[in-house]
Design a protein around this motif. Structure first.
Motif, PDB file in Angstrom:
ATOM      1  N   ARG A 236      49.452  41.376  58.558  1.00 22.83           N
ATOM      2  CA  ARG A 236      49.893  40.365  58.876  1.00 22.83           C
ATOM      3  C   ARG A 236      51.159  40.361  59.668  1.00 22.83           C
ATOM      4  O   ARG A 236      52.123  41.233  59.316  1.00 22.83           O
ATOM      5  CB  ARG A 236      50.342  39.263  57.916  1.00 22.83           C
ATOM      6  CG  ARG A 236      48.981  38.811  57.353  1.00 22.83           C
ATOM      7  CD  ARG A 236      49.250  37.840  55.990  1.00 22.83           C
ATOM      8  NE  ARG A 236      49.738  36.476  56.647  1.00 22.83           N
ATOM      9  CZ  ARG A 236      50.133  35.454  55.762  1.00 22.83           C
ATOM     10  NH1 ARG A 236      49.843  35.873  54.261  1.00 22.83           N
ATOM     11  NH2 ARG A 236      50.585  34.396  56.389  1.00 22.83           N
ATOM     12  N   GLN A 275      43.480  37.388  57.245  1.00 25.89           N
ATOM     13  CA  GLN A 275      43.991  38.349  58.120  1.00 25.89           C
ATOM     14  C   GLN A 275      42.610  38.853  58.819  1.00 25.89           C
ATOM     15  O   GLN A 275      42.361  39.004  60.292  1.00 25.89           O
ATOM     16  CB  GLN A 275      44.617  39.431  57.932  1.00 25.89           C
ATOM     17  CG  GLN A 275      45.168  40.390  58.816  1.00 25.89           C
ATOM     18  CD  GLN A 275      46.066  39.919  59.616  1.00 25.89           C
ATOM     19  OE1 GLN A 275      46.421  38.948  59.767  1.00 25.89           O
ATOM     20  NE2 GLN A 275      46.284  40.857  60.599  1.00 25.89           N
ATOM     21  N   LYS A 278      41.510  36.169  61.495  1.00 24.74           N
ATOM     22  CA  LYS A 278      42.411  36.335  62.740  1.00 24.74           C
ATOM     23  C   LYS A 278      41.868  37.570  63.533  1.00 24.74           C
ATOM     24  O   LYS A 278      41.739  37.656  64.756  1.00 24.74           O
ATOM     25  CB  LYS A 278      43.739  36.608  62.469  1.00 24.74           C
ATOM     26  CG  LYS A 278      44.389  35.275  62.006  1.00 24.74           C
ATOM     27  CD  LYS A 278      46.028  35.404  61.454  1.00 24.74           C
ATOM     28  CE  LYS A 278      46.684  34.142  60.826  1.00 24.74           C
ATOM     29  NZ  LYS A 278      47.904  34.435  60.469  1.00 24.74           N
TER      30      LYS A 278
END
Length: 453
Positions: A236, A275, A278
Motif C-alpha cells: 500500500r 491491495q 487495487k
C-alpha cells in the motif's frame, strides 16, 4: 529475436547500474547510494551500431563476505555468465585497483566468455588514461576509461564489444510472450519464477522487499519464448518509503505496462486483500491479459470440495475479473506449476486475436435474436447497427448504435459475455466502444473541417 547477452560484472557501487542505464538508453535500473541495491540479475535491451543485444545488470560481487544476501548475489552473477556471449567488468577509476577487483578478475579468467574491462568514473579525459593504466595489472584486456554518467569513452568500449557478438544475419526471429509476475510482497513471486525456470533465477527470502528491480528471465519451450518479469512486491502506498522500494514498485508498474500477460499471484492463506483488488484494477486499466495464480495451495487442508469453495470465495471478490483463467499451485513443491505456460499461451493468443467484421456481426445478430436491447420508459429501444474490431491487445470492438444511453449496464455485460463465449476471448479484457449517431456525425464534421484547412 534471440539476442546475445552481455553480462555487467563488478564490485558494489562501481556504477554498474548507471552504466546499464547508459547502454539501454533509459533509467530503468535502480541507482541509489546504498550497497546491495541490485540483487538479482536484470535483462535489458540495448544496441550499438547494427547490433542488438541484451545487457544484464548484476549485484555487486564480494567474495570474502557471506553475510545477508551476498552469497545469493554471487550465485546470480555466476548464473548470468552462463548465458552470456560476453562480459563487461566495471571497476572504479577514482578509487583505484582493490583486492576485491583482483578476486573478481581471477574468477573471470576462469570463465569461457570474453571479458572487457571498463574503468568507470573517469570524467576527466586527461586523468582517465592515467586512472585506467593501473588496471593493466589485472591482465584481462585493455582497460577502457569511461564515464557512465556522461557517456564519454563508452563508444570505444562498445566498438570492441560488438566484435564478440554474432552478426545480424545469424539472429533468429522469436515470437516472444512477455509475462509480468505481479503481487503483494511474500506471495511467492520469486519462488514461482524459480520453479518455472528450474533454477535459482531470483533471490528468495522471507524478508519483505528482497526483489527490487523488475527481473527479465528468458524461458524457451519448443519454438515459443517467454520473457518472465519478476517484480517487487507492491505494498500500500502509505507503507512505502522513498528510496529503493519506491523505485522498485514503479518498475513493477512499468512491467505491467510492457507485458502481454500478467501472472497475478495471490496468497491463498490471506485471500484477496484490498491491495489485491487495487492491483487487479491496475492490470485491467492497462488492458493486459491475466492468469490468476493462487499460490501456497500445499499449506491448505483439503477435501474433494475445497478447491471449488476457495475459487468461489476468490471470484466473489474478483468478480470483475471472472473471465481470467485460475490455477491453484504450490511454487514451493511445484504442484501444477508446469501447467502455467499452457495458460499463458491461451491468454496471449486471445489477447492478440483479431476477428473479422463478418464474424463479429454474426455474433451480434445471434445475441440480439436471443435477447433484444432494452426499451426506455419513453418507449425508445436501443438498436445495434453493426460492430467491428478496431484493435487488439486487448481486443477492442466498436459497436455502432442509435444511442449508447439506451443500453443498460446489464445489457452491455450480456454483449460482452456473448463475445467471450462465442469468440473465445479467454483471460483477456475486451473493450467495447458504444458509438451513437451524434458521435459519428461530430467525427465526420471534424474530418471535413480538417480537410478544408
Amino acid at each position: 529475436m534471440k539476442l546475445p547477452i552481455v553480462a555487467v560484472i563488478g564490485r558494489p557501487n562501481v556504477g554498474k547500474s548507471t552504466f546499464v542505464n547508459r547502454l539501454a538508453g533509459d533509467q530503468q535500473a535502480i541507482v541509489h547510494d546504498e550497497p546491495g541495491i541490485t540483487r538479482d540479475r536484470t535483462y535489458r535491451p540495448a544496441f550499438w551500431q547494427d547490433r542488438d543485444f541484451q545487457v544484464v545488470d548484476t549485484g555487486g560481487l564480494v567474495f570474502d563476505d557471506d553475510t545477508e544476501f551476498l552469497p545469493m548475489i554471487r550465485q546470480q552473477a555466476m548464473a548470468a555468465l552462463v548465458d552470456a556471449t560476453a562480459a563487461i567488468f566495471v571497476v572504479d577509476g577514482q578509487l583505484g585497483l582493490t583486492e576485491g577487483d583482483r578476486e573478481i578478475a581471477e574468477w573471470l579468467r576462469r570463465q569461457s566468455v570474453p571479458v572487457l574491462l571498463a574503468v568507470n568514473k573517469c570524467e576527466s579525459v586527461e586523468q582517465g588514461l592515467a586512472q585506467a593504466a593501473e588496471f593493466w595489472e589485472l591482465g584481462l584486456s585493455e582497460p577502457y576509461p569511461i564515464s557512465a554518467i556522461h557517456g564519454s569513452g563508452t563508444g570505444e568500449l562498445l566498438d570492441e564489444l560488438i566484435t564478440h557478438l554474432p552478426p545480424v544475419g545469424q539472429l533468429v526471429e522469436d515470437n516472444e510472450i512477455k509475462v509480468a509476475i505481479i503481487g503483494r510482497p511474500n506471495v511467492g513471486k520469486s519462488s514461482l519464477l524459480n520453479t518455472l525456470t528450474g533454477e535459482q533465477r531470483s533471490i528468495v527470502s522471507p524478508i519483505s522487499g528482497t526483489t527490487r528491480d523488475a527481473i527479465d528471465t528468458i524461458v524457451q519451450r519448443g519454438e515459443q519464448t517467454y520473457r518472465l518479469i519478476d517484480t517487487a512486491g507492491i505494498r500500500r502506498k502509505k507503507n512505502v518509503n522513498y528510496g529503493a522500494e519506491f523505485f522498485g514498485i514503479n518498475r513493477a508498474f512499468k512491467a505491467i505496462r510492457r507485458s502481454d500477460v500478467v501472472l497475478f499471484v495471490i496468497d491463498v492463506l490471506d485471500g484477496v486483500t484490498e491491495q489485491d483488488l487495487k492491483l487487479a484494477g491496475r492490470i485491467i486499466d492497462e488492458g493486459k491479459a491475466v492468469v490468476l495464480v493462487i499460490n501456497k495451495w500445499d499449506a491448505v487442508e483439503k477435501d474433494s470440495g475445497t478447491i471449488n469453495q476457495y475459487k468461489k470465495e476468490i471470484m466473489s471478490r474478483l468478480y470483475f475479473m471472472e473471465w481470467a483463467q485460475t490455477i491453484f499451485v504450490s511454487a514451493m513443491t511445484g504442484q501444477r506449476v508446469n501447467k502455467i505456460l499452457d495458460l499463458l499461451d491461451t491468454a496471449a493468443e486471445a489477447h492478440r486475436r483479431r476477428v473479422s467484421t463478418s464474424v463479429i456481426n454474426e455474433v451480434l445478430e445471434e445475441a440480439v435474436s436471443w435477447h433484444s436491447p432494452p426499451t426506455t420508459r419513453q418507449g425508445k429501444q436501443g438498436r445495434i447497427y453493426y460492430g467491428t474490431q478496431v484493435s487488439s491487445q486487448p481486443p477492442t470492438i466498436a459497436l455502432f448504435v442509435n444511442d449508447p444511453k439506451r443500453f443498460s449496464d446489464n445489457y452491455r455485460r450480456y454483449i460482452d459475455r456473448q463475445f467471450r463465449d462465442q469468440l473465445g476471448f479467454t483471460s483477456t479484457p475486451v473493450r467495447l466502444i458504444w458509438r451513437g449517431k451524434k458521435m459519428r456525425e461530430m467525427e465526420r464534421g471534424a474530418n471535413k473541417a480538417t480537410k478544408v484547412k
